[in-house]
Design a protein around this motif. Sequence first.
Motif: not given
Length: 198
Positions: A102-127
Amino acid sequence: MGKYYITIARQFGSLGRPIAKELSEMLGIEYYDRDIVEAASKELKLPVSVIHSEEEKSVKSSFLNMLFPLGTDSIDKQDKIFEAQKKIITDFAEKDSAIFVGRCADYILKDYPNVLNIYIYAPEKERYLNCVNALKMSPKEAKKMMEEVDRAREQYWHRYAGHSPADFEYTHLMINSSLFGIHDTSKILATIAKDRFM
């Protein structure tokens, strides 16, 4: 191989935090989540509870900006918290490879090399079921938290990163945690990270 970073944004109730924890164990690297809040609370001399409440407060930014173009105390406090957390994330990143939740880390590290940005989701019922069964919330509380926390995260990302946490323009990988569960989702992500960075 030099340092690498994984950022994880997630829907509330998709079990992103336990997945990040298990992934860090599989890869043998640190993961940072609440540590960022705790470090920010020390830096700003604010209780952790204040950091949490300011982070997850609904930022009705367009309305507030029209009313208070120079900001409000709450907006000012949120900006200070963001800047403190940004510095903490970059300080942790300078030390070694890590996972940031969280905490916008993808944006904060956008200019760093070797970054993998992942988004984890699930259907509403499962959540919802995760909230009630794994997180031990009442049904009413589960529905409320799913709605409010996701809305707050969206607004937080839009305010500081300028995009949604699930925007595919800035996300390398999206995964439905309900298909695989915590362990197998972590395993899949670990395999991808090893192939990419090792």
